[in-house]
Design a protein around this motif. Structure first.
Motif, short mmCIF file in Angstrom:
data_model
loop_
_atom_site.label_atom_id
_atom_site.label_comp_id
_atom_site.label_asym_id
_atom_site.label_seq_id
_atom_site.Cartn_x
_atom_site.Cartn_y
_atom_site.Cartn_z
N GLY A 52 11.55 -24.03 62.12
CA GLY A 52 12.55 -23.41 61.25
C GLY A 52 13.96 -23.87 61.62
N TYR A 53 14.83 -23.94 60.63
CA TYR A 53 16.25 -24.19 60.87
C TYR A 53 17.02 -23.82 59.62
N GLY A 103 17.63 -21.27 58.26
CA GLY A 103 16.96 -20.29 57.40
C GLY A 103 15.65 -20.76 56.80
N GLU A 111 10.25 -10.13 64.28
CA GLU A 111 11.28 -9.44 65.07
C GLU A 111 11.72 -8.17 64.38
N HIS A 124 21.48 -17.28 56.04
CA HIS A 124 21.00 -17.87 57.30
C HIS A 124 21.74 -19.15 57.69
N GLU A 174 18.71 -16.98 69.69
CA GLU A 174 18.01 -18.26 69.87
C GLU A 174 18.90 -19.25 70.59
N HIS A 222 25.61 -28.47 68.92
CA HIS A 222 25.32 -27.46 67.88
C HIS A 222 26.52 -27.26 66.98
P1 ATP Z 1 19.90 -21.95 62.74
O1 ATP Z 1 20.57 -22.31 61.45
O2 ATP Z 1 20.86 -21.30 63.68
O3 ATP Z 1 19.05 -22.99 63.32
P2 ATP Z 1 17.50 -20.46 62.28
O4 ATP Z 1 17.02 -20.80 60.94
O5 ATP Z 1 16.81 -20.99 63.47
O6 ATP Z 1 19.02 -20.73 62.34
P3 ATP Z 1 18.08 -17.77 63.27
O7 ATP Z 1 19.31 -18.14 63.98
O8 ATP Z 1 16.98 -17.18 64.07
O9 ATP Z 1 17.47 -18.90 62.37
O10 ATP Z 1 18.44 -16.74 62.09
C1 ATP Z 1 19.42 -17.07 61.12
C2 ATP Z 1 20.28 -15.87 60.85
O11 ATP Z 1 19.48 -14.80 60.34
C3 ATP Z 1 20.94 -15.29 62.10
O12 ATP Z 1 22.12 -15.99 62.41
C4 ATP Z 1 21.19 -13.86 61.62
O13 ATP Z 1 22.31 -13.80 60.77
C5 ATP Z 1 19.95 -13.55 60.82
N1 ATP Z 1 18.91 -12.95 61.69
C6 ATP Z 1 18.06 -13.61 62.50
N2 ATP Z 1 17.24 -12.76 63.15
C7 ATP Z 1 17.57 -11.53 62.74
C8 ATP Z 1 17.09 -10.21 63.05
N3 ATP Z 1 16.07 -10.01 63.90
N4 ATP Z 1 17.69 -9.17 62.43
C9 ATP Z 1 18.70 -9.36 61.54
N5 ATP Z 1 19.19 -10.55 61.20
C10 ATP Z 1 18.65 -11.64 61.79
#
Ligand code: ATP
Ligand code: MG
Length: 370
Positions: free
Chosen positions: A145-146, A148, A175, A209, A261, A267
């Motif tokens: 995932g990335y 969102g 979660e 996201h 994370e 980044h």
């Molecule tokens: P990135 O773009 O940082 O790689 P990603 O797709 O790996 O993101 P996360 O950072 O885990 O995903 O989640 C994206 C966003 O979703 C977070 O920055 C936050 O705003 C929201 N989020 C993530 N987990 C939760 C949670 N458990 N509860 C509420 N909001 C959340």
């Protein structure tokens, strides 16, 4: 006296040819470090930087052949399979062993807990079934995932039913929903020699996201910033990571800090360091993986706001004209094609007043340069 092999500058190889590879390669060249890039598109973001080797970063044979001509191999994405990364052997920085500790969101969370970082309650499931908790919760693909993609915010019973009816396949981390008050990130560096350094904690805003704004420094209390930094350094050391790493945290209304994370590479939330800190995250990453002394991490301006320049249409991309930048430091990634939401570049605004910079960033965004 002729130079011994150890006197010649060490060659840095980068797996990947996107914007993070581009900015890392530029920083390396500024330090006088010769660069080789493994990627698919010699005319993309990394055009004209170092030696471009056309190949597939997901192919072990290509990675092994590429690594032969490098002294150290680093990467711009953690989504390369461990068996492929293994082809770079002990030249890989961060090491394969440190990667494998945080290879997917399930292992990463377990590692965080082991190292004393508080995390939101979660469970790991191999397939979605009716045993899912009640809404609200956040489901995340353990791997891949990335921005969102691979995340599902399940906020109501109706959304839960829809999720159950059309579930994703693959291992998931479920979660608890965190009603956070704000999100912060911190970028830390750990050198090959074990030295560490931390950049200021920053505030981040995300929409759908995807990160839309980074504000540096964070406006959390100094005590909270110190706690976030302490946790990040414990993590980077505990994992044995080499290079820069960004950790994202939630801050709840009662001041609790929860780890979200980590990203074991340069980044988005630290792009502001290019224009607002003594050493950019990209230079720091190069220094760390080559075992050079780490640079100072302080800010050179009182406030900085970074915005991502996201694509607004689909088609061939062209760089915005310099006079459209409105006083911002614009970094354009030279991607050939734009698409809605695609990260095409970023801009950093620096000054004394955060609200004013945020206003300028909104005006810049409204011009839809991309
Ligand atoms: P990135 O773009 O940082 O790689 P990603 O797709 O790996 O993101 P996360 O950072 O885990 O995903 O989640 C994206 C966003 O979703 C977070 O920055 C936050 O705003 C929201 N989020 C993530 N987990 C939760 C949670 N458990 N509860 C509420 N909001 C959340
Ligand atoms: Mg994130």
């Amino acid at each position: 006296m002729s130079a011994s092999p150890t006197d010649s500058p060490r060659v840095l190889g980068i797996l990947g040819d996107g914007q993070l590879a581009k900015m890392t390669a530029e920083a390396a060249q500024t330090l006088g470090v010769p660069v080789r890039i493994l990627g698919a598109d010699p005319e993309g973001p990394c055009a004209g930087l170092g030696v471009f080797v056309r190949g597939d970063v997901h192919n072990a044979g290509d990675v092994a052949a590429f690594a032969e001509a490098c002294d150290v191999v680093t990467l711009e994405s953690e989504f390369i399979a461990p068996e492929v990364l293994a082809a770079a052997g002990d030249k890989l920085r961060p090491s394969l062993a440190s990667f494998q500790r945080i290879d997917n969101k399930a292992d990463e969370k377990a590692e965080a807990e082991r190292l004393g970082l508080p995390v939101a309650p979660y469970r790991v499931v191999d397939h979605v079934d009716a045993a899912l908790p009640g809404a609200p919760f956040m489901a995340k693909l353990a791997k891949g995932g990335y921005d969102g993609y691979g995340n599902w915010a399940v906020r109501s019973e109706a959304e839960r039913q829809a999720f159950l009816a059309d579930p994703p396949s693959g291992r998931l981390v479920i979660e608890d929903w965190v009603p956070f008050e704000r999100e912060v990130a911190v970028t830390v560096a750990r050198s090959e020699t074990g030295d560490t350094a931390a950049y200021p904690v920053v505030d981040t805003l995300q929409a759908n996201h995807v990160c839309t704004r980074v504000m540096a420094p964070s406006s959390v209390t100094p005590e909270l910033a110190a706690e976030v930094t302490r946790l990040a350094l414990a993590f980077v050391e505990g994992v044995g990571h080499t290079g820069v790493m960004t950790l994202e945290f939630f801050i709840t209304a009662d001041g609790a800090v929860l780890f979200n994370e980590s990203s074991p590479r340069p980044h988005n939330s630290a792009h502001y360091t290019m224009d607002a800190c003594e050493t950019s995250q990209f230079e720091q990453h190069v220094r760390a993986v080559l075992g050079m002394p780490l640079g100072p991490t302080g800010m050179t301006v009182p406030q900085a706001v970074m915005l991502n320049l996201l694509g607004s249409f689909a088609g061939p991309a062209s760089a915005p004209a310099a006079d459209e930048a409105d006083g911002a430091h614009v970094h354009w990634y030279n991607k050939r094609e734009t698409r809605p939401g695609r990260k095409m570049g970023h801009a950093t605004l620096v000054g004394d007043d955060r609200d004013q910079l945020l206003g300028q960033s909104d005006a810049l965004e409204a011009r839809r340069l991309t």
